[in-house]
Design a protein around this motif. Structure first.
Motif, PDB file in Angstrom:
ATOM      1  N   PHE A  48       5.110  52.565 -82.123  1.00 30.25           N
ATOM      2  CA  PHE A  48       5.631  52.398 -83.484  1.00 30.25           C
ATOM      3  C   PHE A  48       4.804  53.186 -84.491  1.00 30.25           C
ATOM      4  N   ILE A  51       5.995  56.599 -84.340  1.00 34.96           N
ATOM      5  CA  ILE A  51       7.283  56.713 -85.041  1.00 34.96           C
ATOM      6  C   ILE A  51       7.043  56.928 -86.539  1.00 34.96           C
ATOM      7  N   SER A 164      10.189  46.776 -94.483  1.00 39.74           N
ATOM      8  CA  SER A 164      11.601  46.464 -94.257  1.00 39.74           C
ATOM      9  C   SER A 164      11.797  45.680 -92.966  1.00 39.74           C
ATOM     10  N   THR A 165      10.763  44.973 -92.564  1.00 42.52           N
ATOM     11  CA  THR A 165      10.884  44.151 -91.357  1.00 42.52           C
ATOM     12  C   THR A 165      11.872  43.018 -91.590  1.00 42.52           C
ATOM     13  N   TYR A 208      16.330  57.036 -86.462  1.00 43.61           N
ATOM     14  CA  TYR A 208      16.297  56.232 -85.228  1.00 43.61           C
ATOM     15  C   TYR A 208      16.701  57.055 -84.004  1.00 43.61           C
ATOM     16  N   GLU A 282      17.751  45.856 -81.191  1.00 43.82           N
ATOM     17  CA  GLU A 282      17.271  45.721 -82.568  1.00 43.82           C
ATOM     18  C   GLU A 282      18.384  45.930 -83.586  1.00 43.82           C
TER      19      GLU A 282
HETATM   20  C1  AVJ Z   1       9.334  47.927 -88.213  1.00 45.03           C
HETATM   21  C2  AVJ Z   1      11.408  46.865 -88.206  1.00 45.03           C
HETATM   22  C3  AVJ Z   1      10.831  48.271 -89.986  1.00 45.03           C
HETATM   23  O1  AVJ Z   1      13.572  48.761 -88.277  1.00 45.03           O
HETATM   24  O2  AVJ Z   1      12.867  50.685 -88.954  1.00 45.03           O
HETATM   25  C4  AVJ Z   1      11.526  51.803 -86.025  1.00 45.03           C
HETATM   26  C5  AVJ Z   1      11.267  49.264 -86.399  1.00 45.03           C
HETATM   27  N1  AVJ Z   1      12.733  50.525 -84.822  1.00 45.03           N
HETATM   28  N2  AVJ Z   1      12.264  52.571 -85.229  1.00 45.03           N
HETATM   29  C6  AVJ Z   1      12.688  49.623 -88.396  1.00 45.03           C
HETATM   30  C7  AVJ Z   1      11.816  50.511 -85.776  1.00 45.03           C
HETATM   31  C8  AVJ Z   1      12.986  51.792 -84.497  1.00 45.03           C
HETATM   32  C9  AVJ Z   1      11.283  49.304 -87.883  1.00 45.03           C
HETATM   33  N3  AVJ Z   1      10.722  48.106 -88.550  1.00 45.03           N
END
Ligand code: AVJ
Length: 324
Positions: A48, A51, A164-165, A208, A282
């Protein structure tokens, strides 16, 4: 590290049992589901963080920009000697920014499912802020929590929920979560929450579906966890990452698509995967300010201030109770 403390060991065992039970429950549903909170073991947290540095993944960098620009103002609104409760404290850049700007914060309670990360962050913060009482709480905040009792006095409680969780919750869960925060903050407290805003579809979807495939690895890591931690005969190569913006629900959905049919034993039960089947891993809701305001109003919270970046990709929102 765990072996030194029987207390942390029991948390770990309990967490592993919960992992097994919830994975099994999710895989018996139609469609199959794996809860997004299970992304974040040590490896998942690392992915993460990667990311967050990707050019396509705008939320983290945008939110940090907003905080850097407006935290002086935000901190002035919050005032001195606050008790801060943070959910899903993560790697801590935003926490550090907030605590550095606040006027003599009294207590900081990070709540996170990841025990290791919590302890690491806590010891760094204790050194950086000698006057701050740091009380980490290793707990799943999707269920009601009991706060540790602080020794220090504080003026007001602020719940900090960046990243933005909140968008990971289903709409009804988000409402429950907000209701729980109203209880935590009381009459005079505040909620400071980061929300990702609705914008053009390509920008959202690219975030994403990054070109380096890190998000795909992150998604597939759930299968690695099921393989490694539950001893299941399951191969990440039999799954494909899929993410799209569901406009009707205003959310990114991440799925894992089964590439070839197979079955396997998971936690003592036979689970059948058919070709083309989707596992939902998710939801990441994107809000308009109006929609978020309406959601907050349902639990008696009102939007008091909003800070945004120039492109209006992301918003940092301060809420308080209506009665305040
Ligand atoms: C941590 C929940 C805000 O939803 O953007 C990032 C997690 N999932 N890439 C999101 C996430 C795929 C992220 N959060």
């Amino acid at each position: 590290m765990y072996a030194e403390s029987p207390y942390s060991e029991s948390i770990v065992t309990q967490t592993q049992q919960q992992f097994e039970r919830e994975i099994l429950e999710g895989l018996k549903q139609h469609p199959k589901r794996i809860h997004s909170k299970y992304f974040y073991d040590a490896r998942g947290a690392e992915l993460f963080e990667e990311i967050c540095t990707l050019p396509e993944y705008y939320p983290t960098r945008t939110e940090i920009g907003i905080l850097q620009t407006y935290l002086t103002e935000i901190a002035a609104t919050i005032g001195p000697h606050a008790r801060i409760i943070e959910f899903g404290s993560g790697e801590g850049i935003k926490t550090k920014l907030l605590l550095d700007h606040l006027d003599r914060p009294s207590v900081y309670i990070p709540v996170d499912i990841s025990h290791l990360q919590l302890e690491a962050t806590a010891s760094i913060l204790r050194q950086a802020h000698p006057g701050l009482e740091v009380l980490p709480l290793a707990q799943d905040y999707t269920v009601p929590i009991r706060l540790p009792k602080a020794c220090s006095a504080f003026n007001r409680t602020v719940v900090f929920f960046p990243g933005s969780t909140i968008g990971n919750f289903e709409v009804q869960e988000a409402e429950q979560f907000l209701k729980m925060t109203t209880t935590l903050i009381g009459e005079t407290g505040k909620l400071l929450v980061g929300i990702d805003l609705v914008k053009d579809r390509p920008t959202i979807e690219r975030a994403y579906n990054d070109s380096e495939g890190v998000t795909a690895q992150f998604n597939l890591h759930l299968i690695e966890r099921v393989r490694d931690e539950l001893g299941a005969n399951i191969d990440p190569r039999d799954f494909e990452h899929f993410a799209f913006f569901n406009e009707a629900e205003s959310r990114i959905e991440m799925h894992l698509i089964v590439k070839r049919a197979f079955e396997t034993m998971i936690a003592g039960e036979r689970i059948v995967f058919s070709e083309g089947e989707h596992i939902i891993t998710e939801y990441s809701h994107k809000f308009t300010l109006g929609a978020f305001e309406a959601l907050a109003a349902k639990v008696g919270l009102k939007l008091e201030q909003v800070w945004q970046d120039e492109k209006k990709y992301f918003a940092e929102v301060l809420l308080g109770s209506v009665g305040d």
